[in-house]
Every structure is written in C-alpha cells, then in structure tokens.
Enzyme design. Sequence first.
Site, mmCIF file in Angstrom:
data_model
loop_
_atom_site.group_PDB
_atom_site.id
_atom_site.type_symbol
_atom_site.label_atom_id
_atom_site.label_comp_id
_atom_site.label_asym_id
_atom_site.label_seq_id
_atom_site.Cartn_x
_atom_site.Cartn_y
_atom_site.Cartn_z
ATOM 1 C CB ALA A 14 8.803 3.960 -1.291
ATOM 2 C CD1 TRP A 85 -1.296 2.870 12.695
ATOM 3 C CD2 TRP A 85 -3.209 4.054 12.451
ATOM 4 N NE1 TRP A 85 -1.072 4.144 12.862
ATOM 5 C CE2 TRP A 85 -2.018 5.018 12.806
ATOM 6 C CE3 TRP A 85 -4.365 4.710 12.357
ATOM 7 C CZ2 TRP A 85 -2.101 6.244 12.751
ATOM 8 C CZ3 TRP A 85 -4.446 6.128 12.562
ATOM 9 C CH2 TRP A 85 -3.261 6.946 12.847
ATOM 10 C CG ASN A 101 9.020 -7.038 -1.295
ATOM 11 O OD1 ASN A 101 8.592 -7.432 -2.217
ATOM 12 N ND2 ASN A 101 9.898 -6.028 -1.356
ATOM 13 C CE LYS A 178 9.495 -7.779 -5.755
ATOM 14 N NZ LYS A 178 8.749 -6.717 -5.281
ATOM 15 C CG ASN A 182 11.860 -8.725 -2.639
ATOM 16 O OD1 ASN A 182 10.733 -9.160 -2.624
ATOM 17 N ND2 ASN A 182 12.111 -7.697 -3.123
HETATM 18 N N1 LIG Z 1 9.899 0.598 -1.952
HETATM 19 C C1 LIG Z 1 9.904 -0.313 -3.090
HETATM 20 O O1 LIG Z 1 10.532 -0.097 -4.161
HETATM 21 C C2 LIG Z 1 9.227 -1.491 -2.651
HETATM 22 C C3 LIG Z 1 8.866 -2.061 -1.561
HETATM 23 N N2 LIG Z 1 8.165 -3.081 -1.171
HETATM 24 C C4 LIG Z 1 7.709 -3.648 -0.036
HETATM 25 O O2 LIG Z 1 6.715 -2.845 0.562
HETATM 26 C C5 LIG Z 1 6.707 -2.394 1.730
HETATM 27 C C6 LIG Z 1 6.687 -1.261 2.354
HETATM 28 O O3 LIG Z 1 7.996 -0.767 1.702
HETATM 29 P P1 LIG Z 1 8.359 0.799 1.344
HETATM 30 O O4 LIG Z 1 7.312 1.491 1.079
HETATM 31 O O5 LIG Z 1 9.570 1.052 0.662
HETATM 32 O O6 LIG Z 1 8.407 1.502 3.070
HETATM 33 P P2 LIG Z 1 8.816 2.860 3.513
HETATM 34 O O7 LIG Z 1 9.862 2.708 4.785
HETATM 35 O O8 LIG Z 1 9.000 3.818 2.478
HETATM 36 O O9 LIG Z 1 7.328 3.004 4.041
HETATM 37 C C7 LIG Z 1 6.917 2.620 5.377
HETATM 38 C C8 LIG Z 1 5.951 3.598 5.895
HETATM 39 O O10 LIG Z 1 5.330 3.219 7.078
HETATM 40 C C9 LIG Z 1 5.344 4.242 8.013
HETATM 41 N N3 LIG Z 1 5.162 3.684 9.347
HETATM 42 C C10 LIG Z 1 6.119 3.060 10.210
HETATM 43 N N4 LIG Z 1 5.310 2.540 11.108
HETATM 44 C C11 LIG Z 1 4.303 3.049 11.246
HETATM 45 C C12 LIG Z 1 3.236 2.904 12.183
HETATM 46 N N5 LIG Z 1 3.495 2.383 13.456
HETATM 47 N N6 LIG Z 1 2.105 3.321 11.783
HETATM 48 C C13 LIG Z 1 1.871 4.037 10.742
HETATM 49 N N7 LIG Z 1 2.900 4.104 9.612
HETATM 50 C C14 LIG Z 1 4.065 3.629 10.129
HETATM 51 C C15 LIG Z 1 6.613 4.903 7.991
HETATM 52 O O11 LIG Z 1 6.645 6.050 8.420
HETATM 53 P P3 LIG Z 1 7.971 7.076 8.660
HETATM 54 O O12 LIG Z 1 7.885 8.105 7.477
HETATM 55 O O13 LIG Z 1 7.895 7.651 9.963
HETATM 56 O O14 LIG Z 1 9.034 6.235 8.238
HETATM 57 C C16 LIG Z 1 6.675 4.955 6.373
HETATM 58 O O15 LIG Z 1 5.758 6.223 5.999
HETATM 59 C C17 LIG Z 1 7.909 -3.496 2.321
HETATM 60 O O16 LIG Z 1 7.392 -4.721 2.930
HETATM 61 C C18 LIG Z 1 8.756 -3.540 1.349
HETATM 62 O O17 LIG Z 1 9.712 -4.595 1.180
HETATM 63 C C19 LIG Z 1 7.688 -4.000 -2.217
HETATM 64 C C20 LIG Z 1 8.158 -3.784 -3.591
HETATM 65 C C21 LIG Z 1 8.708 -2.552 -3.948
HETATM 66 C C1 LIG Z 2 13.202 -3.147 -5.882
HETATM 67 C C2 LIG Z 2 12.331 -4.175 -5.796
HETATM 68 C C3 LIG Z 2 11.141 -4.244 -6.734
HETATM 69 C C4 LIG Z 2 13.204 -5.401 -5.972
HETATM 70 O O1 LIG Z 2 14.148 -5.641 -5.119
HETATM 71 C C5 LIG Z 2 11.834 -4.301 -4.275
HETATM 72 O O2 LIG Z 2 10.852 -4.957 -4.182
HETATM 73 C C6 LIG Z 2 12.147 -3.517 -3.177
HETATM 74 O O3 LIG Z 2 12.977 -2.584 -3.596
HETATM 75 O O4 LIG Z 2 11.993 -3.822 -2.087
#
Ligand SMILES: NC(=O)C1=CN([C@@H]2O[C@H](COP(=O)(O)OP(=O)(O)OC[C@H]3O[C@@H](n4cnc5c(N)ncnc54)[C@H](OP(=O)(O)O)[C@@H]3O)[C@@H](O)[C@H]2O)C=CC1
Ligand SMILES: CC(C)(CO)C(=O)C(=O)O
Length: 296
Positions: A14, A85, A101, A178, A182
């Site tokens: 995401a 990586w 986060n 933040k 969370n």
């Molecule tokens: N989503 C949100 O709205 C928000 C998220 N965050 C934070 O951001 C961080 C990422 O969250 P988010 O993007 O939601 O997570 P996702 O699960 O959407 O994305 C994680 C990605 O990492 C990939 N991945 C997992 N293991 C590996 C590996 N060994 N090597 C390479 N890639 C790998 C996953 O692959 P696969 O597709 O196979 O699962 C996926 O594409 C977290 O800490 C979250 O708390 C912060 C603010 C907002």
């Molecule tokens: C939605 C938001 C921005 C707040 O909880 C977030 O950080 C998450 O989805 O992990």
Amino acid sequence: MSQYPAIALIGPGAIGTTVAAALHEAGRTPTLCGRTAHDSLLLRVDNHRIEIPGPILTHPSAVKQHYDLVFVAVKSTQVAEAAPWLAALCSEKTVVCVLQNGVEQRSLFAPYLSAQQILPSVVWFPAQRETGNAVWLRSSPRLTLPDVAESHRVLEALQGTRCEVDVTTDFTQVAWRKLMQNALAGLMVLTGRRAGMFSRIDITGLSLALLQECLAVARAEGAALGDEVPQEILAWFHRAPADLSTSILTDRQADRPLEWDCRNGVIQRRGQAHGIATPISDLIVPLLAAASDGPG
Ligand SMILES: NC(=O)C1=CN([C@@H]2O[C@H](COP(=O)(O)OP(=O)(O)OC[C@H]3O[C@@H](n4cnc5c(N)ncnc54)[C@H](OP(=O)(O)O)[C@@H]3O)[C@@H](O)[C@H]2O)C=CC1
Ligand SMILES: CC(C)(CO)C(=O)C(=O)O
C-alpha cells in the site's frame, strides 16, 4: 550522483506502491523489490489509475548495483525476511528511508545497517491494498522526516511529486503523535470494524482513556505533546470516512501477522520502563498478540 539519486524500493504494498507511483509520475521510477511477482503496480487515486511498470524483482541476486536511496515499506514484522535486499542494494553511503509506523525504526534496522544509513519517517496517508497489484490511495501522500542531512536525499527524490515531504526539528514529538493514532487504531482489530466505530459514545470514552495513557508514555519518552492531543487524534477518526480501514485491520482480515508490538506493545513496554500504569494497553496488547500469533 546524477541529477536525481538512484532509487530502489523494498515492499511494493500500500505505502510502497504510493511512493513508487509518485516517483514514476516524475520520471524517477524506482527499482522495485518485492515478495510477490507482478508485471506492474497500480495506484488508484481519485478517479484515475497510475500504472508503474515492472518488473518487480523477487530475489536479491537480481540486483546489479548499489543505490543512493532505498525506501523500505515492508511491515515491521517482515524486516528480518527483507534484510537480504538491504545487503544487495546498499553501500555504506546509501540512505535507507524507513516508511513504517512506530517509533523504533532505528533499533529495528540496527542489526542490518549503520546508524548513518537509517532514516526514520512518519507516514501520514492511508492507502489500502485491493486485489492483486492494486492499491487505493485515500488521501494526499505526506511524509515527515527528521531535520538531518540524510533527509535531503529524500527531499530531492520526491521534490515536485505528489508526495509532500516536510522536515521537523522535533521528530520525537511528531513520531509519538502518529504512534498514538496507530495505538488507537488497534481497537479496530478487536472489533473488526472500520473508522465509523469511533462515532459510538462508548468507544469515544474508551478511546480517550487509551489516548491518555499513550500521552503519559509519550511525554515520558520526551515527546512534547499538549493536553489537546488525545481530542485531536480522536477528532481525526471522527472526521474519517466511516469505511476507512487501517493497515493492521487489513492484515487481521487477511490473517497475516500483526504489527501489534510496534504500535501497541511499545506503549506497554515503555510505560513499564517509566513506571507508568497502562491498564488499557495491558488488556489489549495480549489480545492483539494472540490474534496475530496464536496459537489456536
Ligand atoms: N497502509 C497504510 O495506510 C499505512 C501504513 N503504514 C505503515 O507502512 C508500513 C507498510 O505498510 P503497508 O504498505 O500497509 O503494508 P503492505 O502489506 O501493503 O505492504 C508490504 C509489502 O512488502 C512486501 N514484502 C513482504 N515481505 C517482503 C520481503 N521479504 N521482501 C520484499 N517485499 C516484501 C509485501 O509483499 P506481498 O505482496 O507478498 O505481501 C507487500 O508488497 C507498515 O509499517 C504500516 O504500519 C503507515 C501509514 C499508513
Ligand atoms: C490509517 C493510518 C493512517 C492511521 O491508523 C495508518 O497509519 C495505518 O493504516 O496504518
């Protein structure tokens, strides 16, 4: 270094897809390193889609160079698995911007990188994975970085893109604010409900009590947060679309491991270290941990 840094991104989920799309739109497409192979990534934003061409590299042996800047957007539970990586992509001069986060990004990455390589960030925007390679971006992307020399590389990379970046001289305060958001979102895992649940009077009361204990711990950790912060955070959830999810609920619904420790466990752990009572976290942290890790 050419006009823009050479950029790679680990974890095209995401948050990773959003940042990759912002870079791609500006002609700075990063090298994409993931776990699952896709031909391309898709970001749905407003009424259009941005396609980021692949390939998604799925093994570090495919990496042929070192990069100036690496974004890491895997979950905190996936860092050890993703560490190979880092070894392939980084020289000692690489800046690694952690898009996660939590307030413990430096210690989480310390086994794999030097202190100078690790750049923590606060990620403010919600983005949700849809099916396959698609992500729905639900508000304008924004990051906050600490006011350190390494942040300039991120500012340069994201300059003029849809992803806004600001720097702060008080990163501790911003990161804990933040984290409080969370920590509160953890309740959504326990109910299986999205942001609309916060409109309930009983959940509002519970939320304020949880946020007050988070505030006490945050202040003990050096975060200069005012008395108004719990109300402000709750107001954010009250204003949010009722169907807004959170990444930890998305993981729960997919039966994946949860980031319970860096989002909620940290309140209990740091509270204990400072002698601060955290009765609500004491109740919800074991429930989140069990939901994540079982057994059963
Ligand atoms: N989503 C949100 O709205 C928000 C998220 N965050 C934070 O951001 C961080 C990422 O969250 P988010 O993007 O939601 O997570 P996702 O699960 O959407 O994305 C994680 C990605 O990492 C990939 N991945 C997992 N293991 C590996 C590996 N060994 N090597 C390479 N890639 C790998 C996953 O692959 P696969 O597709 O196979 O699962 C996926 O594409 C977290 O800490 C979250 O708390 C912060 C603010 C907002
Ligand atoms: C939605 C938001 C921005 C707040 O909880 C977030 O950080 C998450 O989805 O992990």
